[in-house]
Design a protein around this motif. Structure first.
Motif, PDB file in Angstrom:
ATOM      1  N   LEU A   1     -65.328   1.000-140.115  1.00 34.93           N
ATOM      2  CA  LEU A   1     -64.057   1.189-140.814  1.00 34.93           C
ATOM      3  C   LEU A   1     -63.102   2.053-140.002  1.00 34.93           C
ATOM      4  O   LEU A   1     -61.894   1.786-139.947  1.00 34.93           O
ATOM      5  N   GLU A   2     -63.636   3.075-139.327  1.00 37.83           N
ATOM      6  CA  GLU A   2     -62.809   3.916-138.460  1.00 37.83           C
ATOM      7  C   GLU A   2     -62.177   3.111-137.330  1.00 37.83           C
ATOM      8  O   GLU A   2     -61.133   3.482-136.807  1.00 37.83           O
ATOM      9  N   ARG A   3     -62.796   1.990-136.971  1.00 40.55           N
ATOM     10  CA  ARG A   3     -62.282   1.121-135.901  1.00 40.55           C
ATOM     11  C   ARG A   3     -61.529  -0.086-136.444  1.00 40.55           C
ATOM     12  O   ARG A   3     -61.199  -1.010-135.706  1.00 40.55           O
ATOM     13  N   GLY A   4     -61.317  -0.109-137.757  1.00 38.98           N
ATOM     14  CA  GLY A   4     -60.538  -1.185-138.365  1.00 38.98           C
ATOM     15  C   GLY A   4     -61.329  -2.410-138.756  1.00 38.98           C
ATOM     16  O   GLY A   4     -60.759  -3.453-139.051  1.00 38.98           O
ATOM     17  N   LEU A   5     -62.655  -2.306-138.798  1.00 40.78           N
ATOM     18  CA  LEU A   5     -63.507  -3.430-139.163  1.00 40.78           C
ATOM     19  C   LEU A   5     -64.136  -3.149-140.523  1.00 40.78           C
ATOM     20  O   LEU A   5     -64.843  -2.150-140.696  1.00 40.78           O
ATOM     21  N   LEU A   6     -63.894  -4.024-141.477  1.00 40.95           N
ATOM     22  CA  LEU A   6     -64.408  -3.862-142.837  1.00 40.95           C
ATOM     23  C   LEU A   6     -65.708  -4.652-142.992  1.00 40.95           C
ATOM     24  O   LEU A   6     -65.728  -5.875-142.825  1.00 40.95           O
ATOM     25  N   PRO A  32     -64.299 -26.617-146.306  1.00 35.78           N
ATOM     26  CA  PRO A  32     -65.756 -26.654-146.114  1.00 35.78           C
ATOM     27  C   PRO A  32     -66.156 -26.867-144.653  1.00 35.78           C
ATOM     28  O   PRO A  32     -67.067 -26.196-144.155  1.00 35.78           O
ATOM     29  N   ARG A  33     -65.477 -27.761-143.972  1.00 38.44           N
ATOM     30  CA  ARG A  33     -65.800 -28.015-142.560  1.00 38.44           C
ATOM     31  C   ARG A  33     -65.475 -26.799-141.708  1.00 38.44           C
ATOM     32  O   ARG A  33     -66.244 -26.410-140.838  1.00 38.44           O
ATOM     33  N   ARG A  34     -64.326 -26.176-141.979  1.00 41.26           N
ATOM     34  CA  ARG A  34     -63.925 -24.989-141.225  1.00 41.26           C
ATOM     35  C   ARG A  34     -64.923 -23.843-141.446  1.00 41.26           C
ATOM     36  O   ARG A  34     -65.321 -23.162-140.506  1.00 41.26           O
ATOM     37  N   ALA A  35     -65.330 -23.638-142.689  1.00 42.38           N
ATOM     38  CA  ALA A  35     -66.290 -22.572-142.985  1.00 42.38           C
ATOM     39  C   ALA A  35     -67.615 -22.829-142.266  1.00 42.38           C
ATOM     40  O   ALA A  35     -68.225 -21.904-141.724  1.00 42.38           O
ATOM     41  N   LYS A  36     -68.048 -24.069-142.232  1.00 45.15           N
ATOM     42  CA  LYS A  36     -69.297 -24.404-141.552  1.00 45.15           C
ATOM     43  C   LYS A  36     -69.169 -24.183-140.042  1.00 45.15           C
ATOM     44  O   LYS A  36     -70.044 -23.566-139.416  1.00 45.15           O
ATOM     45  N   THR A  37     -68.088 -24.665-139.464  1.00 43.70           N
ATOM     46  CA  THR A  37     -67.875 -24.538-138.014  1.00 43.70           C
ATOM     47  C   THR A  37     -67.755 -23.078-137.598  1.00 43.70           C
ATOM     48  O   THR A  37     -68.416 -22.623-136.664  1.00 43.70           O
ATOM     49  N   ARG A  38     -66.910 -22.325-138.297  1.00 42.70           N
ATOM     50  CA  ARG A  38     -66.731 -20.914-137.961  1.00 42.70           C
ATOM     51  C   ARG A  38     -67.996 -20.121-138.281  1.00 42.70           C
ATOM     52  O   ARG A  38     -68.350 -19.191-137.569  1.00 42.70           O
ATOM     53  N   GLY A  39     -68.689 -20.491-139.356  1.00 45.36           N
ATOM     54  CA  GLY A  39     -69.942 -19.825-139.698  1.00 45.36           C
ATOM     55  C   GLY A  39     -71.004 -20.036-138.634  1.00 45.36           C
ATOM     56  O   GLY A  39     -71.748 -19.107-138.299  1.00 45.36           O
ATOM     57  N   ASN A  40     -71.078 -21.236-138.082  1.00 42.88           N
ATOM     58  CA  ASN A  40     -72.028 -21.503-136.991  1.00 42.88           C
ATOM     59  C   ASN A  40     -71.700 -20.648-135.780  1.00 42.88           C
ATOM     60  O   ASN A  40     -72.594 -20.125-135.116  1.00 42.88           O
ATOM     61  N   TYR A  41     -70.409 -20.500-135.491  1.00 40.35           N
ATOM     62  CA  TYR A  41     -69.999 -19.681-134.355  1.00 40.35           C
ATOM     63  C   TYR A  41     -70.335 -18.209-134.609  1.00 40.35           C
ATOM     64  O   TYR A  41     -70.869 -17.520-133.735  1.00 40.35           O
ATOM     65  N   LEU A  42     -70.059 -17.723-135.829  1.00 41.42           N
ATOM     66  CA  LEU A  42     -70.389 -16.342-136.179  1.00 41.42           C
ATOM     67  C   LEU A  42     -71.894 -16.110-136.056  1.00 41.42           C
ATOM     68  O   LEU A  42     -72.333 -15.102-135.493  1.00 41.42           O
ATOM     69  N   LYS A  43     -72.695 -17.039-136.548  1.00 41.86           N
ATOM     70  CA  LYS A  43     -74.155 -16.887-136.473  1.00 41.86           C
ATOM     71  C   LYS A  43     -74.615 -16.833-135.017  1.00 41.86           C
ATOM     72  O   LYS A  43     -75.483 -16.031-134.660  1.00 41.86           O
ATOM     73  N   LYS A  44     -74.047 -17.672-134.171  1.00 43.18           N
ATOM     74  CA  LYS A  44     -74.384 -17.664-132.749  1.00 43.18           C
ATOM     75  C   LYS A  44     -74.075 -16.305-132.132  1.00 43.18           C
ATOM     76  O   LYS A  44     -74.893 -15.734-131.402  1.00 43.18           O
ATOM     77  N   ARG A  45     -72.908 -15.756-132.445  1.00 48.69           N
ATOM     78  CA  ARG A  45     -72.521 -14.462-131.888  1.00 48.69           C
ATOM     79  C   ARG A  45     -73.409 -13.330-132.436  1.00 48.69           C
ATOM     80  O   ARG A  45     -73.748 -12.400-131.717  1.00 48.69           O
ATOM     81  N   LEU A  46     -73.799 -13.411-133.710  1.00 45.55           N
ATOM     82  CA  LEU A  46     -74.700 -12.407-134.277  1.00 45.55           C
ATOM     83  C   LEU A  46     -76.082 -12.486-133.630  1.00 45.55           C
ATOM     84  O   LEU A  46     -76.721 -11.459-133.401  1.00 45.55           O
ATOM     85  N   MET A  75     -64.309  -9.101-133.587  1.00 46.13           N
ATOM     86  CA  MET A  75     -65.184  -8.441-134.547  1.00 46.13           C
ATOM     87  C   MET A  75     -66.524  -8.090-133.910  1.00 46.13           C
ATOM     88  O   MET A  75     -67.030  -6.979-134.072  1.00 46.13           O
ATOM     89  N   ILE A  76     -67.091  -9.030-133.155  1.00 45.75           N
ATOM     90  CA  ILE A  76     -68.383  -8.804-132.507  1.00 45.75           C
ATOM     91  C   ILE A  76     -68.273  -7.685-131.472  1.00 45.75           C
ATOM     92  O   ILE A  76     -69.155  -6.825-131.372  1.00 45.75           O
ATOM     93  N   ASP A  77     -67.182  -7.675-130.710  1.00 45.07           N
ATOM     94  CA  ASP A  77     -66.982  -6.610-129.717  1.00 45.07           C
ATOM     95  C   ASP A  77     -66.890  -5.244-130.393  1.00 45.07           C
ATOM     96  O   ASP A  77     -67.472  -4.263-129.922  1.00 45.07           O
ATOM     97  N   THR A  78     -66.166  -5.182-131.503  1.00 46.01           N
ATOM     98  CA  THR A  78     -66.042  -3.928-132.254  1.00 46.01           C
ATOM     99  C   THR A  78     -67.398  -3.519-132.808  1.00 46.01           C
ATOM    100  O   THR A  78     -67.807  -2.359-132.697  1.00 46.01           O
TER     101      THR A  78
END
Length: 99
Positions: free
Chosen positions: A57-62, A7-21, A87-90
């Motif tokens: 998908l052509e670049r390997g991102l699902l 749960p902590r990892r999902a929250k931490t990584r999710g916050n980082y993903l949201k920031k990058r989005l 992922m964000i760069d792709t």
């Protein structure tokens, strides 16, 4: 052990993903960014979801486009910040191509 920190990892990584989005939104004008933990979605300014999914998908991102202008992200709970950055760069390259 990873299982004890999910749960902590999902929250931490999710916050980082949201920031990058949010950074991408500044470039491409997402109309909404929402979600919790690592389950995130963005609304595109155009109904190009299927085109983005195919080009990614052509670049390997699902990705998933549950609606014509929505992208959904569901990375593994073990994803690292470096993998989110990749992922964000792709995705940035795909959005430049499609939008």
């Amino acid at each position: 052990m990873l299982r004890k920190n999910i749960p902590r990892r999902a929250k931490t990584r999710g916050n980082y993903l949201k920031k990058r989005l949010k950074e991408l939104s500044g470039e491409f004008g997402f109309t909404d960014i929402r979600g919790m933990g690592l389950l995130m979605a963005v609304d595109l300014p155009k109904e190009k979801g299927a085109d983005v999914v195919n080009a990614a998908l052509e670049r390997g991102l699902l990705l998933n486009a549950p609606r014509p202008a929505t992208l959904r992200f569901m990375p593994a709970l073990t994803i690292s910040n470096a993998e989110i950055d990749e992922m964000i760069d792709t995705l940035r390259g795909v959005l430049k191509q499609v939008l």
